[in-house]
Design an enzyme around this catalytic site. Structure first.
Site, short mmCIF file in Angstrom:
data_model
loop_
_atom_site.label_atom_id
_atom_site.label_comp_id
_atom_site.label_asym_id
_atom_site.label_seq_id
_atom_site.Cartn_x
_atom_site.Cartn_y
_atom_site.Cartn_z
N SER A 35 30.42 13.30 10.93
CA SER A 35 29.94 13.57 9.56
C SER A 35 29.20 14.90 9.48
O SER A 35 28.24 15.12 10.20
CB SER A 35 28.97 12.46 9.12
OG SER A 35 29.60 11.24 9.15
N HIS A 67 36.31 12.28 6.62
CA HIS A 67 36.63 12.65 8.01
C HIS A 67 38.08 13.12 8.04
O HIS A 67 38.94 12.47 7.45
CB HIS A 67 36.48 11.43 8.92
CG HIS A 67 35.06 11.21 9.32
ND1 HIS A 67 34.69 10.85 10.59
CD2 HIS A 67 33.92 11.34 8.62
CE1 HIS A 67 33.38 10.73 10.66
NE2 HIS A 67 32.90 11.03 9.47
N ARG A 89 38.17 10.04 14.13
CA ARG A 89 37.49 9.27 15.21
C ARG A 89 37.57 7.80 14.83
O ARG A 89 37.41 7.45 13.65
CB ARG A 89 36.05 9.74 15.28
CG ARG A 89 35.07 8.77 15.83
CD ARG A 89 33.63 9.21 15.66
NE ARG A 89 33.09 9.87 16.85
CZ ARG A 89 32.14 10.80 16.79
NH1 ARG A 89 31.68 11.20 15.63
NH2 ARG A 89 31.67 11.34 17.89
N THR A 90 37.82 6.93 15.80
CA THR A 90 37.74 5.50 15.54
C THR A 90 36.34 5.03 15.90
O THR A 90 35.88 5.24 17.03
CB THR A 90 38.79 4.73 16.39
OG1 THR A 90 40.10 5.17 15.99
CG2 THR A 90 38.67 3.23 16.14
N HIS A 91 35.66 4.40 14.94
CA HIS A 91 34.32 3.87 15.20
C HIS A 91 34.44 2.44 15.72
O HIS A 91 35.34 1.70 15.29
CB HIS A 91 33.48 3.86 13.92
CG HIS A 91 33.10 5.21 13.43
ND1 HIS A 91 33.91 5.97 12.60
CD2 HIS A 91 32.00 5.97 13.66
CE1 HIS A 91 33.31 7.12 12.33
NE2 HIS A 91 32.17 7.15 12.96
N GLU A 190 20.33 0.11 10.49
CA GLU A 190 19.29 -0.65 11.16
C GLU A 190 18.25 -1.12 10.16
O GLU A 190 18.00 -0.49 9.14
CB GLU A 190 18.56 0.19 12.22
CG GLU A 190 19.43 0.73 13.33
CD GLU A 190 20.42 1.77 12.84
OE1 GLU A 190 21.59 1.65 13.19
OE2 GLU A 190 20.02 2.64 12.05
N SER A 209 28.22 5.92 16.72
CA SER A 209 29.34 6.48 17.49
C SER A 209 28.82 7.05 18.80
O SER A 209 27.69 6.81 19.19
CB SER A 209 30.02 7.59 16.66
OG SER A 209 29.13 8.71 16.56
N ASN A 232 19.70 11.86 7.69
CA ASN A 232 18.70 11.04 7.00
C ASN A 232 17.63 10.62 8.00
O ASN A 232 17.90 10.55 9.20
CB ASN A 232 19.36 9.79 6.39
CG ASN A 232 20.06 8.94 7.46
OD1 ASN A 232 21.19 9.24 7.81
ND2 ASN A 232 19.37 7.94 8.00
N1 LIG Z 1 23.04 3.65 12.94
C1 LIG Z 1 22.94 4.66 12.07
N2 LIG Z 1 23.98 5.46 11.90
C2 LIG Z 1 23.85 6.46 11.03
N3 LIG Z 1 24.77 7.39 10.68
C3 LIG Z 1 24.16 8.17 9.78
I1 LIG Z 1 25.11 9.78 8.93
N4 LIG Z 1 22.90 7.81 9.53
C4 LIG Z 1 22.69 6.71 10.31
C5 LIG Z 1 21.57 5.84 10.50
O1 LIG Z 1 20.49 5.97 9.91
N5 LIG Z 1 21.74 4.83 11.41
#
Ligand SMILES: Nc1nc2[nH]c(I)nc2c(=O)[nH]1
Length: 268
Positions: A35, A67, A89-91, A190, A209, A232
């Site tokens: 991202s 993506h 990408r595969t998550h 989370e 990832s 973030n």
């Molecule tokens: N686990 C998790 N993955 C993320 N990917 C992104 I962009 N922001 C976050 C986040 O705050 N937590």
């Protein structure tokens, strides 16, 4: 869906398709663009070939909007080497299995790459890292409960994130910080309590990832560097709830700086 029951054979089939499509014997370095990192490929050099992920054995069209759905071969202007840019990408949260997550990395090694740069967007636990801050990954904590490695293959992960490549990155941009990246399974973010737990465990960054791909890279003998883009502040660190829109916006705003940074590192 391509059979990944023999991951090595599947990676070889994908690599053969990619190298043939590009008309070259091998690639030199691979990049996985997460991202916010999508613009880096254009700054690396001339795209000499591109193929839809859906046309390459074992790859899928992307699950996440924004993506790239292609694999690109870019001739690096400064060195004449060839970069394999994995736009898709595969998550692990897609539920396609860990073999699918590791397939891109294994394909890069089978295509001749000797090094790999993993990038991602993530949440930050450090208030000094506002949205748009790139952070070098110094080490990781794999909270997924799984591994891409199967069987009694006890791979050492010391210095998994290459000190040599990190030194090059910091030479190019001395302001770059480093941090420990923890992968949660996702796709949910989370809870604030889980973010506090990650902090107690020593994490500075949380994402969905990278760690499983990094382990597969070590098994495949690839020298690895990881760079996160903090899009973030992780849940509970910031007062407002997380939004995907915020993630996309922060990535877009940081794109010019991080794309230039990545291109300069890869060109070294
Ligand atoms: N686990 C998790 N993955 C993320 N990917 C992104 I962009 N922001 C976050 C986040 O705050 N937590």
């Amino acid at each position: 869906m391509t059979d990944l029951s023999d991951p090595t054979a599947a990676a070889h089939a994908a690599a053969t398709t990619i190298n043939a499509n590009a008309g070259i014997e091998s690639h030199d370095i691979a990049l996985v663009l997460g991202s916010g990192w999508g613009g880096a490929a254009d700054l690396l050099g001339e795209t000499v070939a591109e193929i839809s992920a859906a046309e390459v054995p074992g790859f899928h069209a992307p699950a996440v909007e924004g993506h790239g759905a292609t694999l690109r071969t870019v001739r690096i202007e400064a060195s004449g080497k060839h970069a394999l840019v994995l736009g898709s990408r595969t998550h692990y949260y897609e539920g396609k299995g860990v073999r699918s997550v590791a397939h891109g990395v294994r394909t890069a090694a089978a295509a001749g790459c000797s090094s790999l740069v993993l990038t991602n967007g993530c949440g930050g636990l450090n208030r000094n890292w506002g949205p748009g801050t790139p952070v070098l990954i110094s080490d990781h904590i794999n909270l997924t409960g799984t591994s891409p490695i199967e069987g009694a293959n006890f791979v050492d992960l010391t210095d998994l994130y290459s000190p040599r490549m990190r030194a090059i990155a910091k030479e190019i941009d001395p302001t770059l910080d480093e941090g420990v990246y923890a992968q949660f399974r996702g796709p949910h973010y989370e809870t604030p309590a889980e973010v506090r737990m990650a902090g107690v465990l020593g994490a500075d960054l949380v994402g969905m990832s990278t760690t499983l791909e990094a382990i597969a890279a070590r098994q495949a003998g690839l020298e690895l560097m990881g760079i996160s883009l903090v899009t973030n502040l992780a849940a509970g660190i910031q007062e407002t709830p997380l939004s995907h829109a915020e993630v996309i916006e922060a990535g877009a705003a940081a794109a010019p700086r991080i794309s230039r940074l990545l291109a300069d590192i890869v060109a070294k």
